[in-house]
Design a protein around this motif. Structure first.
Motif, PDB file in Angstrom:
ATOM      1  N   SER A  23      36.181  38.158  32.887  1.00 26.24           N
ATOM      2  CA  SER A  23      37.386  38.874  33.297  1.00 26.24           C
ATOM      3  C   SER A  23      38.573  38.359  32.506  1.00 26.24           C
ATOM      4  CB  SER A  23      37.645  38.678  34.801  1.00 26.24           C
ATOM      5  OG  SER A  23      36.605  39.229  35.577  1.00 26.24           O
ATOM      6  N   GLY A  24      39.683  39.084  32.593  1.00 21.89           N
ATOM      7  CA  GLY A  24      40.902  38.668  31.919  1.00 21.89           C
ATOM      8  C   GLY A  24      42.088  39.448  32.451  1.00 21.89           C
ATOM      9  N   LEU A  35      45.912  39.873  26.201  1.00 23.29           N
ATOM     10  CA  LEU A  35      44.783  39.683  27.110  1.00 23.29           C
ATOM     11  C   LEU A  35      44.557  38.191  27.251  1.00 23.29           C
ATOM     12  CD1 LEU A  35      42.352  40.769  28.750  1.00 23.29           C
ATOM     13  CD2 LEU A  35      41.040  40.761  26.610  1.00 23.29           C
ATOM     14  N   LEU A  36      44.715  37.689  28.461  1.00 19.62           N
ATOM     15  CA  LEU A  36      44.544  36.268  28.758  1.00 19.62           C
ATOM     16  C   LEU A  36      43.200  36.054  29.430  1.00 19.62           C
ATOM     17  CD1 LEU A  36      45.916  33.383  28.956  1.00 19.62           C
ATOM     18  CD2 LEU A  36      46.640  34.098  31.256  1.00 19.62           C
ATOM     19  N   SER A  37      42.418  35.084  28.929  1.00 18.50           N
ATOM     20  CA  SER A  37      41.107  34.810  29.513  1.00 18.50           C
ATOM     21  C   SER A  37      40.717  33.370  29.183  1.00 18.50           C
ATOM     22  CB  SER A  37      40.061  35.800  28.975  1.00 18.50           C
ATOM     23  OG  SER A  37      38.832  35.668  29.664  1.00 18.50           O
ATOM     24  N   VAL A 154      29.775  34.343  42.087  1.00 14.32           N
ATOM     25  CA  VAL A 154      31.011  34.095  41.357  1.00 14.32           C
ATOM     26  C   VAL A 154      30.859  34.533  39.898  1.00 14.32           C
ATOM     27  CG1 VAL A 154      31.828  32.225  42.824  1.00 14.32           C
ATOM     28  CG2 VAL A 154      30.334  31.700  40.894  1.00 14.32           C
ATOM     29  N   GLU A 155      29.688  35.049  39.561  1.00 13.88           N
ATOM     30  CA  GLU A 155      29.466  35.516  38.194  1.00 13.88           C
ATOM     31  C   GLU A 155      30.433  36.639  37.853  1.00 13.88           C
ATOM     32  OE1 GLU A 155      25.873  37.381  35.419  1.00 13.88           O
ATOM     33  OE2 GLU A 155      25.515  36.847  37.514  1.00 13.88           O
ATOM     34  N   GLY A 156      30.997  36.569  36.634  1.00 15.26           N
ATOM     35  CA  GLY A 156      31.939  37.589  36.186  1.00 15.26           C
ATOM     36  C   GLY A 156      33.394  37.252  36.467  1.00 15.26           C
ATOM     37  N   PHE A 157      33.633  36.151  37.199  1.00 17.41           N
ATOM     38  CA  PHE A 157      35.003  35.746  37.484  1.00 17.41           C
ATOM     39  C   PHE A 157      35.603  34.869  36.379  1.00 17.41           C
ATOM     40  CE2 PHE A 157      34.084  36.950  41.888  1.00 17.41           C
ATOM     41  CZ  PHE A 157      35.303  37.452  42.312  1.00 17.41           C
ATOM     42  N   SER A 158      34.800  34.357  35.463  1.00 12.01           N
ATOM     43  CA  SER A 158      35.324  33.493  34.406  1.00 12.01           C
ATOM     44  C   SER A 158      36.408  34.217  33.617  1.00 12.01           C
ATOM     45  CB  SER A 158      34.204  33.074  33.449  1.00 12.01           C
ATOM     46  OG  SER A 158      33.331  32.169  34.044  1.00 12.01           O
ATOM     47  N   GLY A 159      37.552  33.562  33.465  1.00 11.83           N
ATOM     48  CA  GLY A 159      38.674  34.172  32.772  1.00 11.83           C
ATOM     49  C   GLY A 159      39.636  34.910  33.674  1.00 11.83           C
ATOM     50  N   SER A 160      39.282  35.055  34.948  1.00 11.36           N
ATOM     51  CA  SER A 160      40.164  35.760  35.887  1.00 11.36           C
ATOM     52  C   SER A 160      41.473  34.993  36.079  1.00 11.36           C
ATOM     53  CB  SER A 160      39.493  35.923  37.248  1.00 11.36           C
ATOM     54  OG  SER A 160      38.387  36.784  37.180  1.00 11.36           O
ATOM     55  N   PRO A 161      42.589  35.707  36.165  1.00 15.48           N
ATOM     56  CA  PRO A 161      43.845  35.030  36.475  1.00 15.48           C
ATOM     57  C   PRO A 161      43.864  34.579  37.930  1.00 15.48           C
ATOM     58  CG  PRO A 161      44.162  37.406  36.465  1.00 15.48           C
ATOM     59  CD  PRO A 161      42.758  37.155  35.978  1.00 15.48           C
ATOM     60  N   VAL A 162      44.339  33.373  38.154  1.00 14.82           N
ATOM     61  CA  VAL A 162      44.506  32.842  39.502  1.00 14.82           C
ATOM     62  C   VAL A 162      45.983  32.978  39.862  1.00 14.82           C
ATOM     63  CG1 VAL A 162      44.352  30.793  40.967  1.00 14.82           C
ATOM     64  CG2 VAL A 162      42.583  31.252  39.244  1.00 14.82           C
ATOM     65  N   PHE A 163      46.263  33.576  41.018  1.00 17.56           N
ATOM     66  CA  PHE A 163      47.646  33.868  41.367  1.00 17.56           C
ATOM     67  C   PHE A 163      47.908  33.568  42.833  1.00 17.56           C
ATOM     68  CE2 PHE A 163      45.264  37.687  42.341  1.00 17.56           C
ATOM     69  CZ  PHE A 163      45.869  38.218  43.476  1.00 17.56           C
ATOM     70  N   ILE A 164      49.188  33.542  43.169  1.00 17.23           N
ATOM     71  CA  ILE A 164      49.593  33.392  44.565  1.00 17.23           C
ATOM     72  C   ILE A 164      50.477  34.581  44.926  1.00 17.23           C
ATOM     73  CG2 ILE A 164      49.519  30.878  44.482  1.00 17.23           C
ATOM     74  CD1 ILE A 164      52.645  31.032  44.613  1.00 17.23           C
ATOM     75  N   ASN A 165      50.535  34.866  46.216  1.00 19.88           N
ATOM     76  CA  ASN A 165      51.451  35.873  46.736  1.00 19.88           C
ATOM     77  C   ASN A 165      52.638  35.137  47.342  1.00 19.88           C
ATOM     78  OD1 ASN A 165      52.794  37.827  48.459  1.00 19.88           O
ATOM     79  ND2 ASN A 165      50.969  39.115  48.217  1.00 19.88           N
ATOM     80  N   ASN A 166      53.780  35.265  46.681  1.00 17.29           N
ATOM     81  CA  ASN A 166      54.980  34.547  47.096  1.00 17.29           C
ATOM     82  C   ASN A 166      55.978  35.542  47.687  1.00 17.29           C
ATOM     83  OD1 ASN A 166      56.883  32.495  47.391  1.00 17.29           O
ATOM     84  ND2 ASN A 166      57.745  32.858  45.355  1.00 17.29           N
ATOM     85  N   GLY A 168      55.513  38.524  48.798  1.00 12.85           N
ATOM     86  CA  GLY A 168      55.317  39.860  48.258  1.00 12.85           C
ATOM     87  C   GLY A 168      55.257  39.926  46.744  1.00 12.85           C
ATOM     88  N   ASP A 169      55.652  38.861  46.058  1.00 10.04           N
ATOM     89  CA  ASP A 169      55.562  38.807  44.599  1.00 10.04           C
ATOM     90  C   ASP A 169      54.297  38.064  44.192  1.00 10.04           C
ATOM     91  OD1 ASP A 169      57.996  40.110  44.233  1.00 10.04           O
ATOM     92  OD2 ASP A 169      59.123  38.227  44.345  1.00 10.04           O
ATOM     93  N   GLU A 170      53.479  38.701  43.348  1.00  6.84           N
ATOM     94  CA  GLU A 170      52.266  38.056  42.860  1.00  6.84           C
ATOM     95  C   GLU A 170      52.584  37.321  41.562  1.00  6.84           C
ATOM     96  OE1 GLU A 170      49.200  41.022  42.689  1.00  6.84           O
ATOM     97  OE2 GLU A 170      48.958  41.050  44.869  1.00  6.84           O
ATOM     98  N   LEU A 171      52.326  36.004  41.557  1.00  7.46           N
ATOM     99  CA  LEU A 171      52.735  35.131  40.457  1.00  7.46           C
ATOM    100  C   LEU A 171      51.528  34.403  39.885  1.00  7.46           C
ATOM    101  CD1 LEU A 171      55.835  33.555  42.256  1.00  7.46           C
ATOM    102  CD2 LEU A 171      55.813  35.557  40.747  1.00  7.46           C
ATOM    103  N   LEU A 172      51.458  34.334  38.569  1.00  5.04           N
ATOM    104  CA  LEU A 172      50.331  33.712  37.871  1.00  5.04           C
ATOM    105  C   LEU A 172      50.442  32.195  37.920  1.00  5.04           C
ATOM    106  CD1 LEU A 172      47.837  34.091  35.985  1.00  5.04           C
ATOM    107  CD2 LEU A 172      49.455  34.120  34.066  1.00  5.04           C
ATOM    108  N   VAL A 173      49.315  31.537  38.206  1.00  2.00           N
ATOM    109  CA  VAL A 173      49.263  30.078  38.260  1.00  2.00           C
ATOM    110  C   VAL A 173      48.377  29.512  37.156  1.00  2.00           C
ATOM    111  CG1 VAL A 173      48.598  28.088  39.663  1.00  2.00           C
ATOM    112  CG2 VAL A 173      49.732  30.037  40.731  1.00  2.00           C
ATOM    113  N   GLY A 174      47.229  30.165  36.898  1.00  2.00           N
ATOM    114  CA  GLY A 174      46.311  29.635  35.897  1.00  2.00           C
ATOM    115  C   GLY A 174      45.173  30.597  35.623  1.00  2.00           C
ATOM    116  N   VAL A 175      44.139  30.067  34.976  1.00  2.00           N
ATOM    117  CA  VAL A 175      42.975  30.863  34.587  1.00  2.00           C
ATOM    118  C   VAL A 175      41.723  30.207  35.138  1.00  2.00           C
ATOM    119  CG1 VAL A 175      41.583  31.688  32.654  1.00  2.00           C
ATOM    120  CG2 VAL A 175      44.077  31.733  32.500  1.00  2.00           C
ATOM    121  N   LEU A 176      40.896  30.981  35.815  1.00  2.00           N
ATOM    122  CA  LEU A 176      39.646  30.483  36.372  1.00  2.00           C
ATOM    123  C   LEU A 176      38.654  30.233  35.232  1.00  2.00           C
ATOM    124  CD1 LEU A 176      38.101  31.941  39.596  1.00  2.00           C
ATOM    125  CD2 LEU A 176      36.669  31.140  37.754  1.00  2.00           C
TER     126      LEU A 176
END
Length: 215
Positions: A23-24, A35-37, A154-166, A168-176
């Protein structure tokens, strides 16, 4: 940003032979689309590599081997971090993308999320441990359409963006990046150093950054 919409599936293939799937996050920088992955999600040697230690490895990549079922795009360039399992590709696409805002990781953030690109599968994550630029995330729940338990898929999640809901705003934290044991996965944090590395290569302000308020 709507992370469900902007998290896409990635298929890496050569001569119609699939090497890997991940994912990315596709999004808009100041001038270009990106594209971030993870590096290993774009690595042509993914199936044959024995070490699978990707932080300092420069993976063999091919712009023409990366595709997605979610959007049509053409890869112009792929940059790999020199110290982390993160890759950032510059892409051409006619699909509408949004700017992404990065939030500095905080121990006060209790719940993180990650979508599997092109699906309704989502991980709800907690944070039991951090080690410098990485954080180990505990899978609190795996919300999917298959009825599987949280440890089973969990297969297929590699590269997924990890985010938080702040609020109501979804903010990027890192990459799985990696699975690190039963019920645990690893996330590379988007620190100032990594952001500076990526932006210096492309000579562009790519990320917006939500900084801590100074009281």
């Amino acid at each position: 940003m709507d992370f469900k919409k902007h998290t896409i599936n990635i298929t890496l293939s050569i001569d119609n032979s699939v090497i890997s799937k991940g994912s990315g996050l596709f999004f808009k920088g100041e001038k270009s689309n990106y594209l971030l992955s993870s590096k290993h999600s774009l690595c042509l040697n993914f199936n044959t590599c024995k070490n699978r230690v990707c932080d300092f490895c420069l993976a063999p990549v091919d712009n023409h081997s990366v595709s997605s079922d979610c959007i049509e795009f053409k890869t112009i360039d792929i940059y790999q971090s020199k110290s982390e399992d993160i890759a950032l590709a510059k892409i051409l696409t006619e699909d509408n993308s949004k700017h992404v805002v990065v939030k500095e990781y905080s121990t006060y953030d209790e719940e993180f999320q990650a979508w599997k690109g092109g699906t309704v599968d989502r991980l709800i994550l907690k944070t039991p441990k951090r080690d410098k630029t990485k954080v180990q995330l505990d899978i609190s729940s795996n919300i999917n359409a298959h009825g599987d338990d949280k440890n089973d898929e969990v297969e297929g999640f590699s590269g997924s963006p990890v985010f938080i809901n702040n609020h109501g705003d979804e903010l990027l934290v890192g990459v799985l990046t990696d699975s690190c044991g039963i019920n645990d996965i690893s996330c590379v944090l988007l620190t100032n150093d990594i952001i500076n590395e990526l932006e210096s290569y492309y000579e562009e302000n790519i990320f917006k950054f939500k900084r801590k308020k100074i009281l």
